[in-house]
Design a protein around this motif. Structure first.
Motif, mmCIF file in Angstrom:
data_model
loop_
_atom_site.group_PDB
_atom_site.id
_atom_site.type_symbol
_atom_site.label_atom_id
_atom_site.label_comp_id
_atom_site.label_asym_id
_atom_site.label_seq_id
_atom_site.Cartn_x
_atom_site.Cartn_y
_atom_site.Cartn_z
ATOM 1 N N THR A 333 35.468 45.436 41.067
ATOM 2 C CA THR A 333 36.770 45.134 39.911
ATOM 3 C C THR A 333 37.981 45.552 40.758
ATOM 4 O O THR A 333 37.838 46.751 41.585
ATOM 5 N N PRO A 334 38.945 45.442 40.161
ATOM 6 C CA PRO A 334 40.454 45.974 40.727
ATOM 7 C C PRO A 334 40.144 47.533 40.695
ATOM 8 O O PRO A 334 40.740 48.319 41.629
ATOM 9 N N LYS A 335 39.797 48.165 39.349
ATOM 10 C CA LYS A 335 39.577 49.681 39.295
ATOM 11 C C LYS A 335 38.672 50.275 40.304
ATOM 12 O O LYS A 335 38.720 51.102 40.880
ATOM 13 N N GLY A 336 37.437 49.676 40.413
ATOM 14 C CA GLY A 336 36.443 49.869 41.435
ATOM 15 C C GLY A 336 37.174 49.874 42.825
ATOM 16 O O GLY A 336 36.809 50.914 43.296
ATOM 17 N N ILE A 337 37.893 48.813 43.211
ATOM 18 C CA ILE A 337 38.221 48.998 44.740
ATOM 19 C C ILE A 337 39.475 49.917 44.808
ATOM 20 O O ILE A 337 39.429 50.623 45.778
#
Length: 363
Positions: A333-337
């Motif tokens: 996900t964007p936050k994960g990346i």
């Protein structure tokens, strides 16, 4: 619900060491402590996420610091339970069970030790699906669960309770404690309700580690069979076979940093892979081209028997197979990346899923 005995623990240690992607610590010391606890207190109850209650409180216990230090600075044995008990008292809440924060060698074993010593169940989930070097790098952080209050303690009996404004501050403050404690310490953090675990945990990780261990130990079935079974279980890829011909490492700020050069063998003759790591393997380049990066897993195993190799155990001349495994979807996900992607670690390129980087390459 089932119970974990000595055979289960042996297999979990192997599988978790592989999923640790080079980090998470050598499972040997942790495995000995877990086996000793099982022998003294009996088998540990393992629960699935479906079997826990939403309002109950669960906490992981783990080792924090440079894994290489743990090979010389052995735990006393009571640090993890001390941290676990003290945080429970600080919260003034009954703790219902524990779970591993990461799938890594020693940190997959510590919660088993705590569960055996305390008589509490172990939950079959974790907060990474692999190992990462910093405290905010968990799926609980992605879901808004606070890392603090947390406890940091060592084998001498020193103990601190930390409450931090953000999970990144938790990492910074706890890392200072760990460095002063000798670059390795014990922690308990991310206290979570059953509902938070169901929303944010990576389910079935203990069982997945155990299954990998079962595959790896079946040497009589042959390497081809083992690799195919691992591929079925993890959707992984066999990236390289070779011999380590150069390695550099240093312990700095509570982390193991380093780089290894692997010279190709067999089907990979005249090719070269370079892997950089910070506790865990971060980036793999084959002939100068990126073939894998965080958050995906870059895993090393013995080229002949597929027993996992951690970053502190690798040495010149060792023959290794390099496997690339896709990270859990929560990390993509964007936050994960943003939290664990290559740019966070200082690399000047964007994350590309490992299956796209190596399209058509399979075990």
């Amino acid at each position: 619900m089932r119970f974990l005995d000595k055979t289960n623990i042996e297999n979990i240690a192997i599988g978790a060491s592989l999923l640790g992607a080079g980090g998470g610590g050598d499972p040997y010391v942790g495995k000995l402590m877990a086996l000793s606890a099982i022998e003294k207190y009996g088998p540990v109850k393992l629960l699935t996420l479906d079997e826990i209650t939403d309002n109950d409180i669960y906490m992981p216990a783990a080792s924090m610091g440079a894994p290489l230090v743990m090979t010389e600075k052995f735990p006393k044995g009571d640090e993890y339970t001390r941290a676990f008990d003290r945080l429970g008292k600080y919260l003034d809440k009954k703790i219902t069970g524990t779970f591993p924060m990461e799938a890594g060698g020693v940190n997959s074993m510590i919660p088993i030790l705590v569960a055996a010593q305390s008589g509490l169940p172990l939950v079959d989930c974790d907060g990474m699906g692999r190992a990462f070097p910093e405290l905010q790098m968990t799926t609980f952080h992605l879901g808004g669960v606070s890392a603090t209050p947390m406890v940091v303690t060592d084998e001498k009996g020193n103990l601190s309770i930390i409450e931090a404004a953000t999970d990144k501050w938790s990492e910074l403050l706890a890392r200072d404690h760990v460095v002063e404690m000798g670059a390795s310490a014990s922690v308990s953090l991310y206290p979570a309700t059953g509902k938070q675990m169901k929303l944010n945990g990576i389910a079935g990780i203990v069982t997945k580690c155990e299954r990998i261990g079962e595959i790896v130990t079946q040497h009589n079935r042959g390497k081809t069979w083992q690799l195919n079974e691992i591929q079925k279980l993890t959707a992984g890829q066999h990236l390289f076979d070779g011999k380590i011909t150069d390695i550099s490492r240093e312990t700095r700020n509570g982390f193991n940093y380093g780089q290894m050069t692997i010279t190709g063998l067999d089907n990979y003759t005249e090719q070269t892979m370079i892997i950089e790591f910070q506790n865990e393997n971060l980036v793999a380049r084959l002939n100068g081209h990126v073939v894998g990066s965080v958050p995906d897993l870059i895993c090393l195993a013995d080229m002949d028997n597929l027993l996992p190799s951690t970053s502190e155990s690798i040495k010149y001349g060792k023959r290794v197979a390099v496997l690339g495994l896709p990270a859990d979807k929560k990390w993509r996900t964007p936050k994960g990346i943003e939290t664990v992607g290559p740019r966070y670690f200082g690399y000047d390129f964007d994350y590309t899923p490992i299956e796209q980087l190596n399209e058509g390459v399979r075990v």
